[in-house]
Design a protein around this motif. Sequence first.
Motif, PDB file in Angstrom:
ATOM      1  N   ARG A 231       0.963  -1.356   0.107  1.00 13.29           N
ATOM      2  CA  ARG A 231       0.002  -0.003  -0.024  1.00 13.29           C
ATOM      3  C   ARG A 231       0.838   1.329   0.021  1.00 13.29           C
ATOM      4  O   ARG A 231       0.644   2.158  -0.941  1.00 13.29           O
ATOM      5  N   ARG A 232       1.980   1.197   0.679  1.00  8.34           N
ATOM      6  CA  ARG A 232       2.934   2.423   0.736  1.00  8.34           C
ATOM      7  C   ARG A 232       3.506   2.540  -0.491  1.00  8.34           C
ATOM      8  O   ARG A 232       3.456   3.785  -1.060  1.00  8.34           O
TER       9      ARG A 232
ATOM     10  N   ILE B 146       1.344   6.909  -6.573  1.00  4.72           N
ATOM     11  CA  ILE B 146       0.115   8.023  -6.715  1.00  4.72           C
ATOM     12  C   ILE B 146       0.435   9.362  -6.713  1.00  4.72           C
ATOM     13  O   ILE B 146       0.430  10.195  -7.467  1.00  4.72           O
TER      14      ILE B 146
ATOM     15  N   ARG C 122       2.232   1.827  -3.723  1.00  9.61           N
ATOM     16  CA  ARG C 122       1.122   2.127  -4.484  1.00  9.61           C
ATOM     17  C   ARG C 122       0.917   3.682  -4.097  1.00  9.61           C
ATOM     18  O   ARG C 122       0.771   4.457  -5.025  1.00  9.61           O
ATOM     19  N   ASP C 123       0.563   4.115  -2.997  1.00  7.09           N
ATOM     20  CA  ASP C 123       0.305   5.500  -2.639  1.00  7.09           C
ATOM     21  C   ASP C 123       1.761   6.377  -3.025  1.00  7.09           C
ATOM     22  O   ASP C 123       1.325   7.473  -3.339  1.00  7.09           O
TER      23      ASP C 123
ATOM     24  N   HIS D 143      -6.319   6.843 -10.791  1.00  2.00           N
ATOM     25  CA  HIS D 143      -6.162   6.929  -9.236  1.00  2.00           C
ATOM     26  C   HIS D 143      -5.601   8.245  -8.664  1.00  2.00           C
ATOM     27  O   HIS D 143      -6.194   8.606  -7.670  1.00  2.00           O
TER      28      HIS D 143
ATOM     29  N   SER E  88      -7.420  10.307  -5.929  1.00  2.00           N
ATOM     30  CA  SER E  88      -6.973  10.836  -4.715  1.00  2.00           C
ATOM     31  C   SER E  88      -7.212  12.326  -4.585  1.00  2.00           C
ATOM     32  O   SER E  88      -7.340  13.043  -3.398  1.00  2.00           O
TER      33      SER E  88
END
Length: 219
Positions: A19-20, A26, A22-23, A70, A74
Amino acid sequence: MGRQRTKPAPTPPTTTRGRRTRDALILAGREVLEQQGWSGFSPEAVAQAAGVSYGTFYTYFESKDDLLHHVVRSVAGEMFASSLVPTDTVEDPYARIVESNRLYLRAWDQASKVLRLADQGGAADESLRKMVLEIREFYVSRAEKGLRRLQEEGLANPRLNPRLTALALGSMVEQVAHSRDSLDEPFDDEMVLDHLSRLWAAAIGLRGAPDEGWAGGRG
Protein backbone atom coordinates in the motif's frame (compact mmCIF):
# COMPACT_ATOMS: atom_id res chain seq x y z
CA MET A 1 -2.48 -7.16 -33.06
CA GLY A 2 -0.38 -6.09 -30.09
CA ARG A 3 1.17 -8.47 -27.63
CA GLN A 4 -1.27 -10.04 -25.24
CA ARG A 5 -0.74 -9.39 -21.58
CA THR A 6 1.23 -12.28 -20.07
CA LYS A 7 0.61 -11.47 -16.39
CA PRO A 8 -2.64 -10.85 -14.52
CA ALA A 9 -3.97 -7.34 -14.12
CA PRO A 10 -2.83 -5.58 -10.94
CA THR A 11 -4.96 -6.03 -7.84
CA PRO A 12 -5.10 -3.78 -4.75
CA PRO A 13 -2.12 -4.47 -2.47
CA THR A 14 -2.84 -6.44 0.69
CA THR A 15 0.33 -5.64 2.64
CA THR A 16 1.37 -2.43 4.35
CA ARG A 17 4.48 -2.26 2.21
CA GLY A 18 2.46 -2.74 -0.95
CA ARG A 19 0.00 0.00 0.00
CA ARG A 20 2.87 2.36 0.77
CA THR A 21 4.46 1.69 -2.61
CA ARG A 22 1.22 2.20 -4.48
CA ASP A 23 0.51 5.42 -2.54
CA ALA A 24 4.03 6.63 -3.33
CA LEU A 25 3.41 6.04 -7.04
CA ILE A 26 0.12 7.92 -6.88
CA LEU A 27 1.80 10.84 -5.13
CA ALA A 28 4.66 10.78 -7.63
CA GLY A 29 2.17 10.69 -10.48
CA ARG A 30 0.51 13.79 -9.15
CA GLU A 31 3.84 15.58 -8.80
CA VAL A 32 4.87 14.68 -12.35
CA LEU A 33 1.52 15.85 -13.71
CA GLU A 34 1.67 19.16 -11.87
CA GLN A 35 5.29 19.86 -12.78
CA GLN A 36 5.55 18.45 -16.31
CA GLY A 37 1.97 18.09 -17.59
CA TRP A 38 0.85 15.41 -20.04
CA SER A 39 4.10 15.46 -21.98
CA GLY A 40 6.15 14.34 -18.99
CA PHE A 41 3.62 11.93 -17.52
CA SER A 42 5.00 8.44 -18.21
CA PRO A 43 5.52 5.23 -16.23
CA GLU A 44 9.27 5.79 -16.39
CA ALA A 45 9.06 9.34 -15.02
CA VAL A 46 6.63 8.35 -12.26
CA ALA A 47 8.68 5.33 -11.20
CA GLN A 48 11.82 7.47 -11.04
CA ALA A 49 10.03 10.16 -8.99
CA ALA A 50 8.74 7.51 -6.59
CA GLY A 51 12.17 5.92 -6.27
CA VAL A 52 11.06 2.49 -7.51
CA SER A 53 11.93 0.36 -10.52
CA TYR A 54 10.12 0.63 -13.83
CA GLY A 55 8.78 -2.91 -13.40
CA THR A 56 7.34 -2.04 -10.00
CA PHE A 57 5.03 0.45 -11.67
CA TYR A 58 3.24 -2.37 -13.50
CA THR A 59 2.85 -4.33 -10.30
CA TYR A 60 0.27 -1.75 -9.21
CA PHE A 61 -1.04 -0.12 -12.39
CA GLU A 62 -1.93 -1.39 -15.83
CA SER A 63 -0.89 1.79 -17.61
CA LYS A 64 -0.33 5.50 -17.14
CA ASP A 65 -4.06 6.00 -17.79
CA ASP A 66 -4.84 3.64 -14.92
CA LEU A 67 -2.51 5.65 -12.68
CA LEU A 68 -4.09 8.90 -13.88
CA HIS A 69 -7.50 7.71 -12.71
CA HIS A 70 -6.08 6.90 -9.28
CA VAL A 71 -4.42 10.31 -9.10
CA VAL A 72 -7.68 12.09 -9.94
CA ARG A 73 -9.59 10.06 -7.36
CA SER A 74 -6.97 10.88 -4.74
CA VAL A 75 -7.04 14.59 -5.54
CA ALA A 76 -10.85 14.64 -5.52
CA GLY A 77 -10.93 12.94 -2.13
CA GLU A 78 -8.55 15.51 -0.67
CA MET A 79 -10.58 18.32 -2.19
CA PHE A 80 -13.86 17.02 -0.77
CA ALA A 81 -12.40 16.56 2.71
CA SER A 82 -10.72 19.97 2.86
CA SER A 83 -13.74 21.93 1.57
CA LEU A 84 -16.38 20.65 3.97
CA VAL A 85 -17.76 23.27 6.35
CA PRO A 86 -18.39 21.68 9.77
CA THR A 87 -22.11 21.95 10.51
CA ASP A 88 -21.58 23.14 14.08
CA THR A 89 -19.04 25.90 13.44
CA VAL A 90 -20.96 28.59 11.53
CA GLU A 91 -24.64 29.41 12.07
CA ASP A 92 -25.09 32.70 10.20
CA PRO A 93 -26.13 31.91 6.58
CA TYR A 94 -23.91 34.55 5.01
CA ALA A 95 -20.94 33.50 7.13
CA ARG A 96 -21.48 29.93 5.93
CA ILE A 97 -21.40 31.11 2.31
CA VAL A 98 -18.12 32.94 2.96
CA GLU A 99 -16.57 29.97 4.73
CA SER A 100 -17.75 27.54 2.05
CA ASN A 101 -16.23 29.70 -0.68
CA ARG A 102 -13.03 30.16 1.30
CA LEU A 103 -12.55 26.42 1.72
CA TYR A 104 -13.48 25.68 -1.89
CA LEU A 105 -11.05 28.24 -3.30
CA ARG A 106 -8.28 26.90 -1.09
CA ALA A 107 -9.05 23.32 -2.11
CA TRP A 108 -9.27 24.29 -5.78
CA ASP A 109 -5.89 25.99 -5.58
CA GLN A 110 -4.34 22.73 -4.37
CA ALA A 111 -6.11 20.52 -6.91
CA SER A 112 -6.51 22.77 -9.94
CA LYS A 113 -3.57 21.55 -12.03
CA VAL A 114 -4.66 17.94 -11.93
CA LEU A 115 -8.36 18.71 -12.32
CA ARG A 116 -7.83 20.94 -15.35
CA LEU A 117 -5.79 18.21 -17.03
CA ALA A 118 -8.47 15.68 -16.15
CA ASP A 119 -11.12 17.95 -17.61
CA GLN A 120 -9.19 18.15 -20.87
CA GLY A 121 -8.57 14.40 -20.94
CA GLY A 122 -12.24 13.67 -20.33
CA ALA A 123 -13.03 14.52 -23.94
CA ALA A 124 -11.35 11.27 -25.01
CA ASP A 125 -11.77 9.17 -21.85
CA GLU A 126 -15.31 8.39 -20.71
CA SER A 127 -14.32 7.10 -17.27
CA LEU A 128 -12.25 10.23 -16.66
CA ARG A 129 -15.13 12.41 -17.79
CA LYS A 130 -17.40 10.66 -15.30
CA MET A 131 -14.96 11.35 -12.48
CA VAL A 132 -14.85 15.05 -13.36
CA LEU A 133 -18.66 15.13 -13.44
CA GLU A 134 -18.80 13.41 -10.05
CA ILE A 135 -16.57 16.09 -8.57
CA ARG A 136 -18.81 18.85 -9.93
CA GLU A 137 -21.93 16.99 -8.80
CA PHE A 138 -20.62 16.86 -5.23
CA TYR A 139 -20.44 20.66 -5.06
CA VAL A 140 -23.63 21.34 -7.01
CA SER A 141 -25.72 18.98 -4.90
CA ARG A 142 -24.26 20.41 -1.68
CA ALA A 143 -25.09 23.97 -2.76
CA GLU A 144 -28.55 22.88 -3.93
CA LYS A 145 -29.28 21.34 -0.54
CA GLY A 146 -28.12 24.49 1.25
CA LEU A 147 -30.26 26.75 -0.95
CA ARG A 148 -33.36 24.59 -0.41
CA ARG A 149 -32.85 24.90 3.33
CA LEU A 150 -32.56 28.69 3.10
CA GLN A 151 -35.70 28.87 0.97
CA GLU A 152 -37.63 26.73 3.46
CA GLU A 153 -36.51 29.07 6.25
CA GLY A 154 -37.68 32.12 4.29
CA LEU A 155 -34.14 33.47 3.92
CA ALA A 156 -33.68 33.10 0.14
CA ASN A 157 -35.73 33.81 -2.97
CA PRO A 158 -38.29 30.98 -3.19
CA ARG A 159 -38.81 31.51 -6.94
CA LEU A 160 -35.33 30.29 -7.82
CA ASN A 161 -34.83 26.72 -8.98
CA PRO A 162 -32.35 25.36 -6.42
CA ARG A 163 -30.57 22.99 -8.82
CA LEU A 164 -30.14 25.49 -11.64
CA THR A 165 -29.09 28.25 -9.23
CA ALA A 166 -26.51 26.00 -7.56
CA LEU A 167 -25.16 25.02 -10.97
CA ALA A 168 -24.89 28.64 -12.13
CA LEU A 169 -23.27 29.98 -8.97
CA GLY A 170 -20.92 27.02 -8.64
CA SER A 171 -19.81 27.57 -12.23
CA MET A 172 -19.18 31.23 -11.42
CA VAL A 173 -16.88 30.39 -8.51
CA GLU A 174 -15.06 27.68 -10.46
CA GLN A 175 -14.55 29.92 -13.49
CA VAL A 176 -13.23 32.81 -11.39
CA ALA A 177 -10.81 30.45 -9.65
CA HIS A 178 -9.70 29.15 -13.04
CA SER A 179 -9.37 32.64 -14.50
CA ARG A 180 -7.19 33.81 -11.63
CA ASP A 181 -4.73 31.03 -12.43
CA SER A 182 -4.90 31.27 -16.22
CA LEU A 183 -5.16 35.03 -16.71
CA ASP A 184 -3.00 36.04 -13.75
CA GLU A 185 -5.58 38.54 -12.49
CA PRO A 186 -4.17 40.93 -9.85
CA PHE A 187 -6.92 40.53 -7.23
CA ASP A 188 -5.89 39.32 -3.81
CA ASP A 189 -7.50 36.34 -2.08
CA GLU A 190 -9.66 38.33 0.31
CA MET A 191 -11.07 40.56 -2.42
CA VAL A 192 -11.98 37.54 -4.55
CA LEU A 193 -13.57 35.78 -1.59
CA ASP A 194 -15.51 38.90 -0.58
CA HIS A 195 -16.89 39.57 -4.06
CA LEU A 196 -17.80 35.97 -4.83
CA SER A 197 -19.64 35.68 -1.52
CA ARG A 198 -21.50 38.96 -2.04
CA LEU A 199 -22.47 37.96 -5.57
CA TRP A 200 -23.66 34.55 -4.36
CA ALA A 201 -25.75 36.10 -1.57
CA ALA A 202 -27.22 38.76 -3.86
CA ALA A 203 -28.11 36.19 -6.51
CA ILE A 204 -30.23 34.14 -4.10
CA GLY A 205 -31.71 37.22 -2.41
CA LEU A 206 -30.28 36.22 0.96
CA ARG A 207 -31.91 38.07 3.85
CA GLY A 208 -29.44 39.78 6.14
CA ALA A 209 -26.62 39.78 3.57
CA PRO A 210 -24.23 42.76 3.52
CA ASP A 211 -25.67 44.27 0.31
CA GLU A 212 -29.35 43.65 1.01
CA GLY A 213 -31.38 46.74 0.17
CA TRP A 214 -28.41 48.69 -1.20
CA ALA A 215 -30.54 50.34 -3.88
CA GLY A 216 -32.84 51.86 -1.28
CA GLY A 217 -29.95 53.79 0.24
CA ARG A 218 -29.03 55.69 -2.91
CA GLY A 219 -29.41 59.43 -2.82
